[in-house]
Design an enzyme around this catalytic site. Sequence first.
Site, PDB file in Angstrom:
ATOM      1  N   PHE A 124     -42.220  22.492  -5.230  1.00  0.00           N
ATOM      2  CA  PHE A 124     -43.305  21.323  -4.848  1.00  0.00           C
ATOM      3  C   PHE A 124     -43.331  20.410  -3.574  1.00  0.00           C
ATOM      4  CE2 PHE A 124     -41.424  21.493  -9.714  1.00  0.00           C
ATOM      5  CZ  PHE A 124     -42.232  22.531 -10.217  1.00  0.00           C
ATOM      6  N   GLY A 171     -45.407  17.718  -5.048  1.00  0.00           N
ATOM      7  CA  GLY A 171     -44.922  16.757  -5.395  1.00  0.00           C
ATOM      8  C   GLY A 171     -44.634  15.852  -6.903  1.00  0.00           C
ATOM      9  N   TYR A 211     -42.656  33.987 -14.456  1.00  0.00           N
ATOM     10  CA  TYR A 211     -44.016  33.568 -13.912  1.00  0.00           C
ATOM     11  C   TYR A 211     -44.792  34.289 -14.116  1.00  0.00           C
ATOM     12  CZ  TYR A 211     -41.618  31.009 -10.025  1.00  0.00           C
ATOM     13  OH  TYR A 211     -41.281  29.733  -9.560  1.00  0.00           O
TER      14      TYR A 211
HETATM   15  N1  LIG Z   1     -36.802  27.680  -8.011  1.00  0.00           N
HETATM   16  C1  LIG Z   1     -37.606  27.178  -8.667  1.00  0.00           C
HETATM   17  O1  LIG Z   1     -37.051  26.219 -10.170  1.00  0.00           O
HETATM   18  C2  LIG Z   1     -39.321  26.812  -8.647  1.00  0.00           C
HETATM   19  C3  LIG Z   1     -39.777  26.235  -8.851  1.00  0.00           C
HETATM   20  C4  LIG Z   1     -41.227  26.216  -9.169  1.00  0.00           C
HETATM   21  C5  LIG Z   1     -41.657  26.528  -7.985  1.00  0.00           C
HETATM   22  N2  LIG Z   1     -40.866  27.894  -6.904  1.00  0.00           N
HETATM   23  C6  LIG Z   1     -41.734  28.202  -6.067  1.00  0.00           C
HETATM   24  O2  LIG Z   1     -42.181  27.858  -4.883  1.00  0.00           O
HETATM   25  C7  LIG Z   1     -44.040  27.813  -4.695  1.00  0.00           C
HETATM   26  C8  LIG Z   1     -43.958  26.513  -4.560  1.00  0.00           C
HETATM   27  O3  LIG Z   1     -43.964  26.005  -5.791  1.00  0.00           O
HETATM   28  P1  LIG Z   1     -45.541  25.255  -6.678  1.00  0.00           P
HETATM   29  O4  LIG Z   1     -46.985  26.214  -5.985  1.00  0.00           O
HETATM   30  O5  LIG Z   1     -44.408  24.665  -8.027  1.00  0.00           O
HETATM   31  O6  LIG Z   1     -46.351  23.503  -5.567  1.00  0.00           O
HETATM   32  P2  LIG Z   1     -46.984  23.502  -4.525  1.00  0.00           P
HETATM   33  O7  LIG Z   1     -46.681  24.689  -3.512  1.00  0.00           O
HETATM   34  O8  LIG Z   1     -46.276  22.175  -4.369  1.00  0.00           O
HETATM   35  O9  LIG Z   1     -48.578  23.292  -4.709  1.00  0.00           O
HETATM   36  C9  LIG Z   1     -49.082  23.769  -5.883  1.00  0.00           C
HETATM   37  C10 LIG Z   1     -50.471  23.735  -6.100  1.00  0.00           C
HETATM   38  O10 LIG Z   1     -51.008  23.085  -5.000  1.00  0.00           O
HETATM   39  C11 LIG Z   1     -52.134  23.462  -5.047  1.00  0.00           C
HETATM   40  N3  LIG Z   1     -52.719  23.790  -3.664  1.00  0.00           N
HETATM   41  C12 LIG Z   1     -51.884  24.451  -3.038  1.00  0.00           C
HETATM   42  N4  LIG Z   1     -52.007  24.376  -1.825  1.00  0.00           N
HETATM   43  C13 LIG Z   1     -53.113  23.605  -1.291  1.00  0.00           C
HETATM   44  C14 LIG Z   1     -53.958  22.941  -0.430  1.00  0.00           C
HETATM   45  N5  LIG Z   1     -53.863  23.366   0.833  1.00  0.00           N
HETATM   46  N6  LIG Z   1     -54.911  21.992  -0.761  1.00  0.00           N
HETATM   47  C15 LIG Z   1     -55.167  21.461  -2.138  1.00  0.00           C
HETATM   48  N7  LIG Z   1     -54.130  21.869  -2.653  1.00  0.00           N
HETATM   49  C16 LIG Z   1     -53.472  23.214  -2.808  1.00  0.00           C
HETATM   50  C17 LIG Z   1     -52.098  24.417  -5.458  1.00  0.00           C
HETATM   51  O11 LIG Z   1     -53.219  24.795  -7.109  1.00  0.00           O
HETATM   52  P3  LIG Z   1     -54.201  25.800  -6.129  1.00  0.00           P
HETATM   53  O12 LIG Z   1     -53.908  27.718  -7.147  1.00  0.00           O
HETATM   54  O13 LIG Z   1     -55.337  25.619  -6.800  1.00  0.00           O
HETATM   55  O14 LIG Z   1     -54.090  26.327  -4.570  1.00  0.00           O
HETATM   56  C18 LIG Z   1     -51.059  23.975  -7.017  1.00  0.00           C
HETATM   57  O15 LIG Z   1     -51.314  23.066  -8.147  1.00  0.00           O
HETATM   58  C19 LIG Z   1     -43.967  27.982  -6.356  1.00  0.00           C
HETATM   59  O16 LIG Z   1     -45.390  29.267  -6.035  1.00  0.00           O
HETATM   60  C20 LIG Z   1     -42.775  29.028  -7.125  1.00  0.00           C
HETATM   61  O17 LIG Z   1     -43.071  30.586  -6.265  1.00  0.00           O
HETATM   62  C21 LIG Z   1     -39.694  27.347  -7.576  1.00  0.00           C
END
Ligand SMILES: NC(=O)c1ccc[n+]([C@@H]2O[C@H](COP(=O)([O-])OP(=O)(O)OC[C@H]3O[C@@H](n4cnc5c(N)ncnc54)[C@H](OP(=O)(O)O)[C@@H]3O)[C@@H](O)[C@H]2O)c1
Length: 284
Positions: free
Chosen positions: A208, A212, A61
């Site tokens: 996600f 999503g 990351y």
């Molecule tokens: N194992 C794997 O392959 C893998 C892959 C992807 C991710 N991950 C892990 O999973 C975690 C979660 O996934 P993710 O960060 O991709 O997706 P997520 O948690 O589903 O969504 C994050 C997205 O939503 C926005 N967001 C978050 N809270 C919000 C709120 N209350 N209101 C409006 N927008 C909001 C964030 O932007 P803002 O910054 O603007 O809030 C970001 O664009 C990652 O951070 C990572 O640690 C693991």
Amino acid sequence: MITAASAGTWTLGDLTVNRIGFGAMRLTGNNGAASDRERVIGVLRRAVELGVNHIDTAAFYFSPLRSANEIINAALSPYADELVITTKVGPGRDPSGEWLPLARPDQLRGQVEENLRQLGRDHLDVVNLRQNGLESVAEHFGALADLRDAGLIRHLGLSNIRPQHLAQAQAIAPVVCVQNPYGVDTRRMHDQLVRTCGEQGVAFVPFFAIAGDGREAGGVATNEAVAAIARAHGATPAQVRIAWTLSRGPHMLAIPGTGNPDHLVENLAAGALRLSPEELAGLG
Ligand SMILES: NC(=O)c1ccc[n+]([C@@H]2O[C@H](COP(=O)([O-])OP(=O)(O)OC[C@H]3O[C@@H](n4cnc5c(N)ncnc54)[C@H](OP(=O)(O)O)[C@@H]3O)[C@@H](O)[C@H]2O)c1
């Protein structure tokens, strides 16, 4: 103020964590623009103040100017005893950010050591093998089990798996968590894997869950049923999405990712949002 403790706790091996944690992937920037370093350091410190003790990260990351592990180190070390940092190995990127082929089993030690250096630790709490296209995870997982035996890692998990990978790994060493994409309207083919993990006391850690099918692009996925429930509760769609994932079982751990301090507070408050049986049934 509602804290990360609002949805209760789960244990990863012998490590107790609040069920709402934090995903570090969004600390490094958005849409190609580097994050404001002081701002995201503030987000992490606030998260811990508000009870977050489970942070998900990876050495891969990073954006041109930011590294999630470096930001975690700067913000949170010396680390509190109760903080659990989960990282993942398997994928890798060269210094310019280009993706490399999945690591061979003998390359996993180097990836573990890279995380140790960046985080400034002498062991890693939880390491997920993030598989990609492997028929069997046995060889890779066996290499990580050796590193666990050597004291570099406390507990092991899996990521991006197909259902058969869980038993393959469990034949080698205990699996404390499975991290796969999953949400109210994304990757529902994992419903059975979620149940299997629950039956076996393995944490399921969806990613996600908010974004999503927007995946890496981020933002909150659009869903009219989710929006209607949010309006009824005076909540936001992101909060309903988090509450839904937590409702799938006591073994569900949320790791919402954000670089925004207001979103952080909102996401933690989702732990206190209870959806009715009718609302849950309506979401499928
Ligand atoms: N194992 C794997 O392959 C893998 C892959 C992807 C991710 N991950 C892990 O999973 C975690 C979660 O996934 P993710 O960060 O991709 O997706 P997520 O948690 O589903 O969504 C994050 C997205 O939503 C926005 N967001 C978050 N809270 C919000 C709120 N209350 N209101 C409006 N927008 C909001 C964030 O932007 P803002 O910054 O603007 O809030 C970001 O664009 C990652 O951070 C990572 O640690 C693991």
